[in-house]
Design an enzyme around this catalytic site. Sequence first.
Site, PDB file in Angstrom:
ATOM      1  N   SER A 148      -4.815   5.186 -31.417  1.00 61.82           N
ATOM      2  CA  SER A 148      -5.702   4.867 -30.299  1.00 61.82           C
ATOM      3  C   SER A 148      -6.038   3.374 -30.289  1.00 61.82           C
ATOM      4  O   SER A 148      -6.735   2.904 -29.398  1.00 61.82           O
ATOM      5  CB  SER A 148      -6.992   5.695 -30.386  1.00 61.82           C
ATOM      6  OG  SER A 148      -7.616   5.519 -31.643  1.00 61.82           O
ATOM      7  N   ASN A 154     -15.856  10.275 -37.366  1.00 60.56           N
ATOM      8  CA  ASN A 154     -16.379  11.131 -36.300  1.00 60.56           C
ATOM      9  C   ASN A 154     -17.750  10.668 -35.807  1.00 60.56           C
ATOM     10  O   ASN A 154     -17.982  10.577 -34.602  1.00 60.56           O
ATOM     11  CB  ASN A 154     -16.438  12.589 -36.777  1.00 60.56           C
ATOM     12  CG  ASN A 154     -15.057  13.098 -37.176  1.00 60.56           C
ATOM     13  OD1 ASN A 154     -14.065  12.410 -36.923  1.00 60.56           O
ATOM     14  ND2 ASN A 154     -14.990  14.270 -37.776  1.00 60.56           N
ATOM     15  N   THR A 210     -21.042  10.529  14.954  1.00 62.01           N
ATOM     16  CA  THR A 210     -20.922  11.779  14.204  1.00 62.01           C
ATOM     17  C   THR A 210     -19.559  12.329  14.589  1.00 62.01           C
ATOM     18  O   THR A 210     -19.104  12.122  15.727  1.00 62.01           O
ATOM     19  CB  THR A 210     -22.022  12.801  14.566  1.00 62.01           C
ATOM     20  OG1 THR A 210     -21.928  13.104  15.949  1.00 62.01           O
ATOM     21  CG2 THR A 210     -23.422  12.267  14.267  1.00 62.01           C
ATOM     22  N   HIS A 211     -18.920  12.990  13.650  1.00 62.16           N
ATOM     23  CA  HIS A 211     -17.553  13.497  13.875  1.00 62.16           C
ATOM     24  C   HIS A 211     -16.612  12.372  14.308  1.00 62.16           C
ATOM     25  O   HIS A 211     -15.641  12.600  15.014  1.00 62.16           O
ATOM     26  CB  HIS A 211     -17.536  14.615  14.933  1.00 62.16           C
ATOM     27  CG  HIS A 211     -18.575  15.655  14.723  1.00 62.16           C
ATOM     28  ND1 HIS A 211     -18.385  16.766  13.929  1.00 62.16           N
ATOM     29  CD2 HIS A 211     -19.869  15.723  15.167  1.00 62.16           C
ATOM     30  CE1 HIS A 211     -19.496  17.490  13.922  1.00 62.16           C
ATOM     31  NE2 HIS A 211     -20.411  16.858  14.645  1.00 62.16           N
ATOM     32  N   SER A 223       0.926  -9.813   5.359  1.00 55.07           N
ATOM     33  CA  SER A 223       2.118  -8.970   5.185  1.00 55.07           C
ATOM     34  C   SER A 223       3.286  -9.854   4.812  1.00 55.07           C
ATOM     35  O   SER A 223       3.394 -10.992   5.274  1.00 55.07           O
ATOM     36  CB  SER A 223       2.401  -8.246   6.497  1.00 55.07           C
ATOM     37  OG  SER A 223       3.760  -7.876   6.573  1.00 55.07           O
ATOM     38  N   LYS A 253      -0.014 -10.244  10.587  1.00 59.11           N
ATOM     39  CA  LYS A 253      -0.909  -9.261   9.977  1.00 59.11           C
ATOM     40  C   LYS A 253      -2.004  -9.884   9.116  1.00 59.11           C
ATOM     41  O   LYS A 253      -1.784 -10.867   8.421  1.00 59.11           O
ATOM     42  CB  LYS A 253      -0.100  -8.301   9.096  1.00 59.11           C
ATOM     43  CG  LYS A 253       0.811  -7.354   9.837  1.00 59.11           C
ATOM     44  CD  LYS A 253       0.064  -6.261  10.597  1.00 59.11           C
ATOM     45  CE  LYS A 253      -0.605  -5.267   9.673  1.00 59.11           C
ATOM     46  NZ  LYS A 253       0.376  -4.524   8.876  1.00 59.11           N
ATOM     47  N   ASN A 262      -4.654  -7.945   6.563  1.00 57.62           N
ATOM     48  CA  ASN A 262      -4.956  -6.588   6.106  1.00 57.62           C
ATOM     49  C   ASN A 262      -6.237  -6.523   5.280  1.00 57.62           C
ATOM     50  O   ASN A 262      -6.564  -7.458   4.555  1.00 57.62           O
ATOM     51  CB  ASN A 262      -3.793  -6.051   5.268  1.00 57.62           C
ATOM     52  CG  ASN A 262      -2.502  -5.973   6.058  1.00 57.62           C
ATOM     53  OD1 ASN A 262      -2.515  -5.775   7.287  1.00 57.62           O
ATOM     54  ND2 ASN A 262      -1.383  -6.148   5.391  1.00 57.62           N
ATOM     55  N   GLU A 293      -9.046  -0.879   1.602  1.00 65.00           N
ATOM     56  CA  GLU A 293      -8.103   0.222   1.375  1.00 65.00           C
ATOM     57  C   GLU A 293      -8.114   0.666  -0.089  1.00 65.00           C
ATOM     58  O   GLU A 293      -8.070   1.853  -0.400  1.00 65.00           O
ATOM     59  CB  GLU A 293      -6.688  -0.197   1.776  1.00 65.00           C
ATOM     60  CG  GLU A 293      -6.527  -0.299   3.284  1.00 65.00           C
ATOM     61  CD  GLU A 293      -5.130  -0.776   3.650  1.00 65.00           C
ATOM     62  OE1 GLU A 293      -4.405  -0.004   4.273  1.00 65.00           O
ATOM     63  OE2 GLU A 293      -4.780  -1.923   3.320  1.00 65.00           O
ATOM     64  N   TYR A 338     -15.917  17.989 -34.182  1.00 65.27           N
ATOM     65  CA  TYR A 338     -14.969  16.966 -33.747  1.00 65.27           C
ATOM     66  C   TYR A 338     -13.557  17.546 -33.703  1.00 65.27           C
ATOM     67  O   TYR A 338     -13.144  18.277 -34.609  1.00 65.27           O
ATOM     68  CB  TYR A 338     -14.992  15.737 -34.676  1.00 65.27           C
ATOM     69  CG  TYR A 338     -13.970  14.700 -34.243  1.00 65.27           C
ATOM     70  CD1 TYR A 338     -14.293  13.765 -33.274  1.00 65.27           C
ATOM     71  CD2 TYR A 338     -12.670  14.701 -34.746  1.00 65.27           C
ATOM     72  CE1 TYR A 338     -13.351  12.843 -32.816  1.00 65.27           C
ATOM     73  CE2 TYR A 338     -11.725  13.792 -34.298  1.00 65.27           C
ATOM     74  CZ  TYR A 338     -12.071  12.867 -33.337  1.00 65.27           C
ATOM     75  OH  TYR A 338     -11.145  11.974 -32.880  1.00 65.27           O
ATOM     76  N   GLN A 346     -10.498  11.987 -28.650  1.00 71.00           N
ATOM     77  CA  GLN A 346      -9.992  10.612 -28.517  1.00 71.00           C
ATOM     78  C   GLN A 346      -9.576  10.321 -27.065  1.00 71.00           C
ATOM     79  O   GLN A 346      -9.524   9.165 -26.662  1.00 71.00           O
ATOM     80  CB  GLN A 346      -8.800  10.441 -29.463  1.00 71.00           C
ATOM     81  CG  GLN A 346      -8.158   9.089 -29.455  1.00 71.00           C
ATOM     82  CD  GLN A 346      -7.165   8.957 -30.608  1.00 71.00           C
ATOM     83  OE1 GLN A 346      -7.567   8.885 -31.760  1.00 71.00           O
ATOM     84  NE2 GLN A 346      -5.885   8.932 -30.307  1.00 71.00           N
ATOM     85  N   LYS A 386     -11.495   7.984 -24.116  1.00 67.89           N
ATOM     86  CA  LYS A 386     -11.619   6.533 -23.971  1.00 67.89           C
ATOM     87  C   LYS A 386     -10.902   5.940 -22.769  1.00 67.89           C
ATOM     88  O   LYS A 386     -11.485   5.185 -21.993  1.00 67.89           O
ATOM     89  CB  LYS A 386     -11.147   5.842 -25.245  1.00 67.89           C
ATOM     90  CG  LYS A 386     -12.123   6.074 -26.351  1.00 67.89           C
ATOM     91  CD  LYS A 386     -11.640   5.615 -27.690  1.00 67.89           C
ATOM     92  CE  LYS A 386     -12.469   6.298 -28.734  1.00 67.89           C
ATOM     93  NZ  LYS A 386     -12.374   7.787 -28.710  1.00 67.89           N
TER      94      LYS A 386
HETATM   95  N1  ARG Z   1      -9.618   7.369 -32.982  1.00 72.17           N
HETATM   96  C1  ARG Z   1     -10.453   8.516 -33.119  1.00 72.17           C
HETATM   97  C2  ARG Z   1     -11.139   8.845 -31.788  1.00 72.17           C
HETATM   98  O1  ARG Z   1     -11.096   8.031 -30.955  1.00 72.17           O
HETATM   99  C3  ARG Z   1     -11.478   8.242 -34.134  1.00 72.17           C
HETATM  100  C4  ARG Z   1     -11.950   9.437 -34.883  1.00 72.17           C
HETATM  101  C5  ARG Z   1     -10.859  10.036 -35.658  1.00 72.17           C
HETATM  102  N2  ARG Z   1     -11.399  10.964 -36.589  1.00 72.17           N
HETATM  103  C6  ARG Z   1     -10.595  11.696 -37.327  1.00 72.17           C
HETATM  104  N3  ARG Z   1     -11.141  12.451 -38.161  1.00 72.17           N
HETATM  105  N4  ARG Z   1      -9.286  11.646 -37.188  1.00 72.17           N
HETATM  106  O2  ARG Z   1     -11.670   9.899 -31.616  1.00 72.17           O
END
Ligand code: ARG
Length: 474
Positions: free
Chosen positions: A25, A112, A161-162, A283, A289, A291, A296, A323, A328, A331
Site C-alpha cells: 500500500s 492496526n 421546474t421540470h 476545441s 468553440k 467550452n 462538465e 482488522y 487497506q 485509502k
Molecule cells: N497497510 C495496512 C492498511 O493500510 C496497514 C495495516 C496492516 N496490518 C496488518 N496487520 N497487516 O491497512
Amino acid sequence: MTDQPLWHGRFESAPADSLMAFTESLSFDKKLWRDDITASIAHVKGLAHSQIINETESAAIISALETVASEFASNKFEFVPTDEDIHTAIERRVTQIAGDVGAKLHTGRSRNDQVATAMRLWCKRELANIAKLTLDLCDVFTQRAAQAGWGSDGIYLPGYTHMQRAQPVLLAHHLAAHAWAMLRDVDRLTQTIERLDVSPLGAGALAGSSLPLDPDFVAKELGFAARFNNSLDAVSDRDFVAEALFDLALIGIHMSRVGEEWVLWTTQEFGFAVLDDAYSTGSSMLPQKKNADIAELARGKSGRLIGNLTGLLATLKGLPLSYNRDLQEDKEPLFDSVTQVARGLQALSGMISTAKFNTDAMKLAADSELLGATDLAEWLVTRGMPFREAHAHVGALVSRSIRENVSLTQLVVADPALGPDSASLLKPGVGVSRRITKGGSGPVPGAVQARELSAALTVMRTRVAALIIFPPTP
Ligand code: ARG
C-alpha cells in the site's frame, strides 16, 4: 533488517514478488507519512510516560522520527523494496537512524491501531480543509448574489421546474440556493470531524496490551477529543471513512448540479453566462468553440465520487471483527475523493467568480408574459375566486393565447373577471417583486435572506476556523 519484512521472524522464505505487488500500500499510503510520524511520537512519549522505555530511549527514538520527518519534507526519504507500507518504511528508517533502540518503537503497538490513528489524523486535517474550500465557494455564490442585487432593481431570470420556465426569480435568490446547499455540506463535514475525533491508539492489534499503556495519555497528546472504548471496534471501524466519502460525494453531487446549470447557461441557446477565458477551454478542431469543461467535469466527476463511496461500503460489508487487510482498501477512494473535491471546489469558485452574466438574455427569457400566469390566478383569489377555478380560468386564457397566437395581455384586458387592472401583472419585472413570503424570491424576503445567509456564513466560518490544522498535506 532492510531486506526483510518486519514480520520476518516466523517466516522461512522471503515474500514473493507477486505478493508484494498485490498487497503493498506504500504507493498510495505514503500520503500518511506526517500523521504516522505524529502518532509515533505520541506513542513513544506514551511509552516513556508509562515507564516502558526510559527518557533517553524516548529522546533517541523521537529524534530519529524527527529526522525521518525532515527527510520526507525535503523529498529525501528513500524507500527500499521491503517497505510494504508507510508504517513499515518509517519504522525501518527509524531503526537505521537510531540503532537498536529503534526496535523499541513498535512496543505495545500494531499497524492496526497505527493505521487507524494515522487515517483519523489525516481526515481531521483534510476534511477541515475541504470544509474551508466549500465555504469559499459559498462565499463566491454569496458575493455574486449581492452583485446581482437583492432589491427590486435586482437582476432576474426565469426560475424553472421540470426545466420549464415557471416564475421569474432574482438571480441573487438562485445563486444563494446553491450557497445554502453547500453550507449544509460544511455543517455535515464539521459533524463528521467531530465524530471521528477519537483516538484508536493503544488498541494494539485488536485486544489492547499487557503493557501498562495509557490510551488517554496518547489521545491527549494527539489532540483527539476522546480515546476508543473498545479495542476491537477501534481497529475495525472505518465508519469515519465511509462518512467522509458520503460527505464528499454529496458535495460532488451539489457541484454536479451547479455544473449542469452552467453547461446550459453558457450555451448559445440559453446565453445566460459567459465564462472567462481562463476558466474555459477551446476545441482542437472547431475554432469557434468555447467550452465549459470545468462545469462538465464538476458534473462528470460526481460519478467517481459516488463510486468511491459505494466501493468502500461494499468492502466493509460482511467484514468480521476486527482488522482485516480488506480495510487497506479505504485509502485510495478517500484520497481520490478528497483530491478531486478540493480541485473541483477551487475550479468552480474561479469559474463562477470570474464569469459574466448576460442579464439581458435572462430578462428576456423571464419577461415572457406567460410567467405571470400564476400572478393572475392569485389576483383572482384575492378577488374571492377559489384557487382551482382561478387556475382553470387563467389556464384557458393561456391555451387560447398559444392557440390563436394572441398576446395573453390582450386576452386578460378583455376578460370580464380579470380586466385591465390585472394585466399590469404581466409587465416585465412585476412578477419578481410580488413574491413577498418569507424565504421567497422577491426583494422583500430577499433582504432578510441576504442577512440570514451572511450570518450563517459567519457562524460556519468560525466553526471551520477552529477545525483547521496546518500544514495541509503536500
Ligand atoms: N497497510 C495496512 C492498511 O493500510 C496497514 C495495516 C496492516 N496490518 C496488518 N496487520 N497487516 O491497512
